[in-house]
Write a protein that holds these residues in place. Structure first.
Motif, mmCIF file in Angstrom:
data_model
loop_
_atom_site.group_PDB
_atom_site.id
_atom_site.type_symbol
_atom_site.label_atom_id
_atom_site.label_comp_id
_atom_site.label_asym_id
_atom_site.label_seq_id
_atom_site.Cartn_x
_atom_site.Cartn_y
_atom_site.Cartn_z
ATOM 1 N N ALA A 100 43.433 26.246 39.977
ATOM 2 C CA ALA A 100 41.971 25.356 39.334
ATOM 3 C C ALA A 100 41.143 26.793 39.554
ATOM 4 N N LEU A 101 40.642 27.129 40.814
ATOM 5 C CA LEU A 101 39.916 28.193 41.423
ATOM 6 C C LEU A 101 40.334 29.436 40.845
ATOM 7 N N ALA A 102 41.710 29.925 40.657
ATOM 8 C CA ALA A 102 41.549 31.256 39.435
ATOM 9 C C ALA A 102 41.220 31.234 38.192
ATOM 10 N N ARG A 103 40.971 29.784 37.843
ATOM 11 C CA ARG A 103 40.624 29.493 35.968
ATOM 12 C C ARG A 103 39.625 30.044 36.009
ATOM 13 N N LEU A 104 38.990 29.374 37.728
ATOM 14 C CA LEU A 104 37.168 29.561 37.310
ATOM 15 C C LEU A 104 36.795 30.787 38.172
ATOM 16 N N GLY A 105 37.919 31.992 38.741
ATOM 17 C CA GLY A 105 37.091 33.248 38.506
ATOM 18 C C GLY A 105 37.017 33.351 40.226
ATOM 19 N N LEU A 106 37.231 32.145 40.625
ATOM 20 C CA LEU A 106 37.539 32.037 42.292
ATOM 21 C C LEU A 106 37.797 32.182 43.659
ATOM 22 N N ASP A 107 38.994 33.037 43.193
ATOM 23 C CA ASP A 107 40.379 33.265 43.618
ATOM 24 C C ASP A 107 40.138 34.433 44.609
ATOM 25 N N ALA A 108 40.710 34.784 45.400
ATOM 26 C CA ALA A 108 39.740 35.796 46.570
ATOM 27 C C ALA A 108 39.975 37.016 45.979
ATOM 28 N N ALA A 109 41.155 37.207 45.244
ATOM 29 C CA ALA A 109 40.976 38.676 44.617
ATOM 30 C C ALA A 109 39.849 38.749 44.041
ATOM 31 N N THR A 110 39.149 38.545 43.323
ATOM 32 C CA THR A 110 37.938 38.104 42.303
ATOM 33 C C THR A 110 37.363 38.627 43.354
ATOM 34 N N LEU A 111 36.775 37.419 43.800
ATOM 35 C CA LEU A 111 35.730 37.625 44.785
ATOM 36 C C LEU A 111 35.845 38.742 45.904
ATOM 37 N N CYS A 112 36.939 38.248 46.571
ATOM 38 C CA CYS A 112 36.973 39.877 47.388
ATOM 39 C C CYS A 112 36.506 41.398 47.293
ATOM 40 N N ALA A 113 36.773 41.529 45.135
ATOM 41 C CA ALA A 113 36.396 42.601 44.204
ATOM 42 C C ALA A 113 34.688 42.645 44.692
ATOM 43 N N ARG A 114 34.452 41.368 44.037
ATOM 44 C CA ARG A 114 33.091 42.119 43.875
ATOM 45 C C ARG A 114 32.395 42.307 45.510
ATOM 46 N N ASN A 115 32.587 41.302 46.702
ATOM 47 C CA ASN A 115 31.623 41.534 48.176
ATOM 48 C C ASN A 115 33.342 41.623 48.975
ATOM 49 N N PRO A 116 33.326 42.575 49.272
ATOM 50 C CA PRO A 116 33.790 43.505 50.454
ATOM 51 C C PRO A 116 34.190 42.287 51.383
#
Length: 378
Positions: A100-116
């Protein structure tokens, strides 16, 4: 004086107990914790009794030193508001199931790409590389699966739960130490990382410290379980007028106990002569201990055992803790004024720092108290 985590910003998208317990500990130590709630709110807000709806005691006791921000992540606007906050954060923690977190775009890969530099922490029921990954998990379920309920029921003939949300709190403590470790590593590498803390594996690890027993060896050298704590005779002992917690442990303590009990015969008993012998005869030893304790009143035992420097304690009720002289002397219970709930009792921060102590800067917020606090300036 600022706490040791002053300057750390945590976006906390957790509810119930595991995650909120961890983030309260971090908030107590100075971190800025922004609690993200759905419009329905944290379900623990509904625990009883309550002065006002949505402000139950379990919620109050797990959410001090936090701000509450209500966001409806089904809407694009609120998802963008959350992402703006995460871009400024040091830590993002969630107990939303990973799919569910990935569907919201809040998974680790997505967020760490935004904020390393982000530490992304998933508080989950089960490790995500195993067959239970997608299962829901709550404290009762983990107590059952981990073997804890079975261990608790060994002497009654039926599994039973511990009378506290042990799995939630053990996992919460694990979260509370894992996150600062990742922040410490970030100071050297400059990079954030993903952390996963699964309740099931955490509690199994916790239990098997002593209960792996003979299966510590390959091949096994005996059964699983730690005999002393599994003894049917291990319990608070009935005195003539109450109950007593009592644990002579070392050889010297057992000799002093048998002496004050005037049981030289037991002091010479080969079953009890040293730690190795006692380890093979815990049931008999604790049975004899129970018989000895039963002949004197509690206060007499308390005086005798204190003089002999043998570990002991009166069996307290939770209510009696308010009158405990040590807790009174240390100021453990704090009476504070909540802005909407009136006078409340808060427990003190048990960990003490000499230079940068933690502090209770604010009590648990109402859900609507900080709606859309989206100033991203650090």
């Amino acid at each position: 004086m600022a706490g040791p985590l002053h300057g750390i910003r945590i976006i906390d998208m957790t509810s119930v107990a595991m995650g909120p317990y961890a983030t309260q500990i971090l908030g107590d130590m100075g971190a800025e914790v922004m609690k993200i709630e759905s419009p329905e709110g944290d379900v623990f807000r509904s625990t009883a009794p309550a002065v006002n709806a949505g402000m139950g005691p379990a919620y109050l006791n797990l959410n001090r030193n936090k701000q509450s921000i209500t966001l409806d992540l089904k809407t694009a606007a609120d998802r963008e508001r959350l992402l703006a906050l995460i871009d400024t954060a040091d830590v993002f923690i969630s107990n939303v199931r990973p799919r569910a977190l990935a569907r919201l775009g809040l998974d680790a890969a997505t967020l760490c790409a935004r904020n390393p530099r982000l530490v992304h922490c998933a508080a989950v029921g089960f490790g995500q590389d195993g067959p239970y990954a997608a299962r829901p998990a709550f404290d009762d379920i983990i107590q059952a699966m981990s073997g804890l309920a079975d261990l608790q029921g060994r002497h009654t003939g039926a599994p039973t739960y511990v009378n506290t949300i042990l799995a939630d709190k053990v996992a919460g403590l694990t979260l509370a130490y894992a996150i600062p470790m990742a922040l410490y590593e970030r100071e050297r590498s400059g990079q954030g990382q993903a952390i996963e803390v699964p309740m099931f594996e955490t509690l199994v690890s916790f239990l098997l410290v002593e209960h792996l027993g003979g299966h510590t060896f390959e091949p096994p050298q005996g059964p699983m379980g730690y005999g002393r704590v599994l003894s049917a005779q291990r319990r608070p002992y009935r005195t003539r007028d109450g109950y007593l917690g009592l644990l002579p442990y070392t050889d010297a303590q057992w000799r002093r106990f048998f002496a004050l009990a005037q049981r030289d015969d037991l002091a010479r008993d080969p079953r009890y002569i040293d730690a190795a012998a006692r380890a093979r005869h815990f049931d008999a030893l604790y049975g004899d201990l129970a018989d000895i304790v039963a002949v004197r009143p509690t206060d007499e035992w308390l005086a005798l055992l204190a003089d002999a420097d043998i570990p002991h304690a009166r069996v307290n009720t939770p209510e009696a803790l308010f009158e405990d002289p040590h807790l009174q002397a240390t100021g453990f219970f704090r009476r504070m004024e909540h802005p909407t709930e009136g006078s409340v009792v808060a427990t003190a921060i048990p960990v003490r720092f000499s230079r940068t102590p933690g502090d209770i800067r604010g009590l648990a917020p109402r859900q609507d108290a900080d709606r859309y606090i989206l100033d991203t300036a650090r």
